[in-house]
Write a protein that holds these residues in place. Structure first.
Motif, short mmCIF file in Angstrom:
data_model
loop_
_atom_site.label_atom_id
_atom_site.label_comp_id
_atom_site.label_asym_id
_atom_site.label_seq_id
_atom_site.Cartn_x
_atom_site.Cartn_y
_atom_site.Cartn_z
N UNK A 2 0.84 -1.20 0.00
CA UNK A 2 0.00 0.00 0.00
C UNK A 2 0.88 1.25 0.00
N UNK B 70 3.27 6.05 -5.52
CA UNK B 70 3.22 6.12 -6.98
C UNK B 70 1.93 6.76 -7.47
N UNK C 131 11.87 2.10 -8.99
CA UNK C 131 10.73 2.75 -9.66
C UNK C 131 10.93 4.25 -9.79
N UNK D 48 2.12 1.77 -3.48
CA UNK D 48 1.04 2.26 -4.34
C UNK D 48 0.76 3.74 -4.05
N UNK E 237 11.79 -1.37 -4.33
CA UNK E 237 10.77 -1.10 -5.35
C UNK E 237 10.66 0.41 -5.58
#
Lengths: 292, 382
Positions: free
Chosen positions: B77, B83, B106, B80, B102
């Motif tokens: 979460x 992002x 990313x 997410x 990540x």
């Protein structure tokens, strides 16, 4: 001549323009915000996501659908969602009949508004507050077991289970079944019932042959609400569901909000769309939209 | 539409970088060179219990940065959220070791100028440049606190005191168990299997091959009917224990502290098979709208005083070694209780969360990546 007068004159002379002017704003709204969003969802269901960076990779691949169909987990989740939606619809239909019937046929001018207020009362409070209330009722040390204990009965263990979801959904959407059914029952002219009984039909036969067919559109309209509202929900499974209680909505939610895999979520979201399209077609056959 | 927009943005960025070579310093690729005046606001994504008024209020008063909090229940979460909306919504995230890589790969977080964080020199050595937040010598975050995932149990209903994770896989406790709704939970089962079934050859619970994963999934599928609920937020698990729905659970020390404060008879333990754990890092978003406030926050929460407050509140161990004396001042004996004096040996016992990758530690690349873990987790919970 003032401009407004010339405009109204023009619209009077050309009725088709009048209709176009009235419908254009809602039509633009519908196309832009509803159909365009659906189209975007459909298109993105063919994209993929780079798993480490989380970037969406545009393209046309059936990978998402292959994964959905290849893994029985998602089939089970879809069946569970549709199954519980159907069970809730059936239960609400059965519960709503006597209530709506009394409201439409027997309640006097004072009782009817009171019953109506009772139906509407839960809708005044927040959906979340009501689901949390049920969570407390069904909890191990909650109100239900307190009551059962007081009656000398063994404790029930239905908190956080599919049973709990069925109960909560049935409670949540009952008003949406009662209201259209009541409207349909109220519209049946008393003269038809008198004619039926004059022609020798007993109470049960009148109910079966006259009342049920005439109330059918209301019942089907109500079932569209209960079915589609359950089908699309993800909060109730999250709050009162247990292990193995995920709905389609939960998979969509976790893929969007948790794993950031929007294409996969979009692919799965196509399914309830198809289910609802099928449901509405059957509903039309049953005459749910005749009274519109 | 989306493609053409990105192309446009890229083209625009190229033109700008060609025309204004000195504008580079302002872009997110370079760390801040000095902490300037605060922007008046700070949006943070944090674990529950990581942004308590006890230290948020004094921070706001000191710096004028108004803190907006968003709690997340899992590393997924957090990723997410960082992002979402193009990445410019939040300034800071308290990312655990299974989210940090990540976020780095990313390009969601920016490099940190560690010279601007004076407390860093007092961190335990293992957390000054750990592999989960420092890549090729570049710091992408500042370590914060760490701790173990514990076995929580109701002291009145569970006897004898559990010493093994086996109790949460035991048929006898059916309907009385809760575990986190989180794919990284697979590592807990893998760690358990690495001890109970050595033939599987699991050496690192985050590096699983397909046959090893199959064995873990079988165990966790057998566990599912025993579970009352998979908890998504720490407060869910607290409710479950408080209302008597469960008596055993995989938890964090935060739940134990909160429940004990509410006089619920619970205790936690570190089972003999070992534990997984977390080591958290404050990371600054690549598109942070309030970078000065973000640095102010990192500096504030790495001071020994706040490190001690956080450690005692959550029940974890601070990165700053100077926090030990401060902890004992705030709550006698808490430095020892939360292992702030234990040093490297205790740190090495915990299998810290990290992002599962295709590359195994042994040079082979037949391990399952995190996407496969997520799919396996969905399959397990049905």
């Amino acid at each position: 001549m003032p401009a407004s007068a010339s405009l109204s004159g023009l619209l009077w002379r050309r009725p088709a323009w009048r209709v176009a002017a009235l419908i254009s704003l809602p039509a633009i709204w519908f196309v832009l915000f509803y159909l365009a969003a659906l189209a975007a969802m459909f298109v993105s269901s063919f994209h993929t996501v780079d798993e480490l960076s989380g970037q969406i990779q545009p393209g046309w691949t059936l990978d998402n659908f292959r994964q959905l169909l290849g893994d029985w987990t998602y089939g089970r989740i879809a069946l569970r969602t549709v199954g519980i939606a159907a069970a809730v619809t059936l239960t609400d239909g059965l519960l709503a009949w006597p209530f709506a019937y009394v409201m439409a046929r027997y309640a006097g001018p004072r009782l009817r508004p009171a019953l109506m207020a009772l139906v509407m009362l839960p809708l005044w409070s927040s959906y979340l507050a009501r689901v949390y209330a049920w969570r407390l009722i069904l909890a191990h040390d909650g109100a239900l077991n307190w009551l059962l204990h007081g009656l000398g009965l063994p404790a029930a263990s239905i908190g956080y289970s599919n049973w709990a979801m069925w109960i909560v959904f049935t409670y949540l959407w009952l008003p949406f079944m009662i209201l259209p059914l009541f409207a349909a029952l109220e519209r049946i002219p008393p003269s038809l019932l008198e004619a039926s009984s004059d022609l020798g039909a007993a109470g049960w036969r009148t109910f079966r042959r006259v009342i049920v067919p005439l109330a059918m559109p209301g019942l089907v309209a109500g079932s569209i609400f209960t079915f589609s509202l359950t089908l699309g929900d993800y909060i109730t499974p999250l709050l009162v569901g247990g292990p193995g209680s995920d709905f389609i909505g939960n998979v969509v939610y976790s893929n969007v909000g948790v794993s950031n895999n929007i294409p996969f979520a979009a692919a799965f979201a196509v399914l309830p769309l198809l289910v609802m399209a099928g449901y509405l077609l059957i509903a039309r056959k049953l005459g749910a939209f005749d009274a519109l | 539409m989306k493609v053409s927009m990105t192309c446009l943005t890229k083209a625009a960025a190229m033109i700008v970088s060609l025309a204004l070579p000195f504008a580079q310093a302002a872009s997110a690729a370079e760390p801040l060179s000095a902490i300037g005046k605060g922007e008046g606001a700070l949006n943070i994504v944090a674990w529950e219990g990581y942004a308590q008024d006890d230290w948020v209020k004094p921070f706001e008063a000191k710096t004028g940065c108004k803190v907006n909090r968003k709690y997340a229940g899992s590393s997924d979460e957090m990723v997410a959220l960082m992002r979402s909306g193009g990445g410019g919504q939040y300034d800071l995230v308290s990312a655990s070791g299974d989210a940090t890589l990540r976020l780095i790969y990313g390009h969601n977080v920016q490099p940190i100028n560690i010279a601007l964080i004076p407390a860093w020199t007092n961190f335990i050595p293992a957390l000054q440049g750990p592999s989960f937040n420092t890549v090729k010598g570049v710091h992408y975050g500042v370590s914060y606190e760490w701790g173990p995932n514990t076995l929580l149990y109701n002291t009145q209903k569970v006897t004898p005191v559990p010493t093994s994770w086996s109790v949460i896989y035991d048929e006898a406790n059916k309907g009385k168990i809760t575990v986190p709704d989180n794919p990284i939970q697979i590592a807990d089962a893998a760690l358990y299997l690495s001890k109970t079934d050595p033939s599987l050859g699991i050496t690192d619970p985050y590096e699983l091959t397909q046959p090893q994963m199959d064995a873990v999934v079988t165990l966790l599928k057998k566990q599912r009917p025993l579970i009352r609920k998979y908890w998504a937020l720490a407060s869910d698990e607290i409710d479950l224990f408080r209302n008597g729905d469960v008596t055993l659970g995989a938890a964090w020390p935060y739940q134990t502290n909160t429940l004990q404060a509410a006089k619920v008879p619970v205790a936690d333990t570190l089972p003999t098979e070992g534990v997984t754990g977390w080591a958290d890092t404050w990371m600054v978003s690549a598109k942070s709208p309030h970078p000065n406030c973000a640095y102010e926050w990192i500096n504030y929460v790495t001071t020994p005083y706040v490190q001690a407050q956080q450690a005692i509140y959550f029940g974890e161990t601070p990165a700053n070694t100077l926090a030990c004396a401060e902890m004992d001042k705030q709550q006698a004996g808490s430095c020892k209780q939360y292992h702030a004096d234990a040093g490297a040996s205790y740190f090495d016992q915990i299998h810290f969360w990290k992002t599962p990758l295709k590359a195994c530690g042994n040079g082979q690349s037949n391990c399952l990546d995190y996407g496969a873990w997520q799919r396996a987790w969905q399959e397990i919970k049905g």
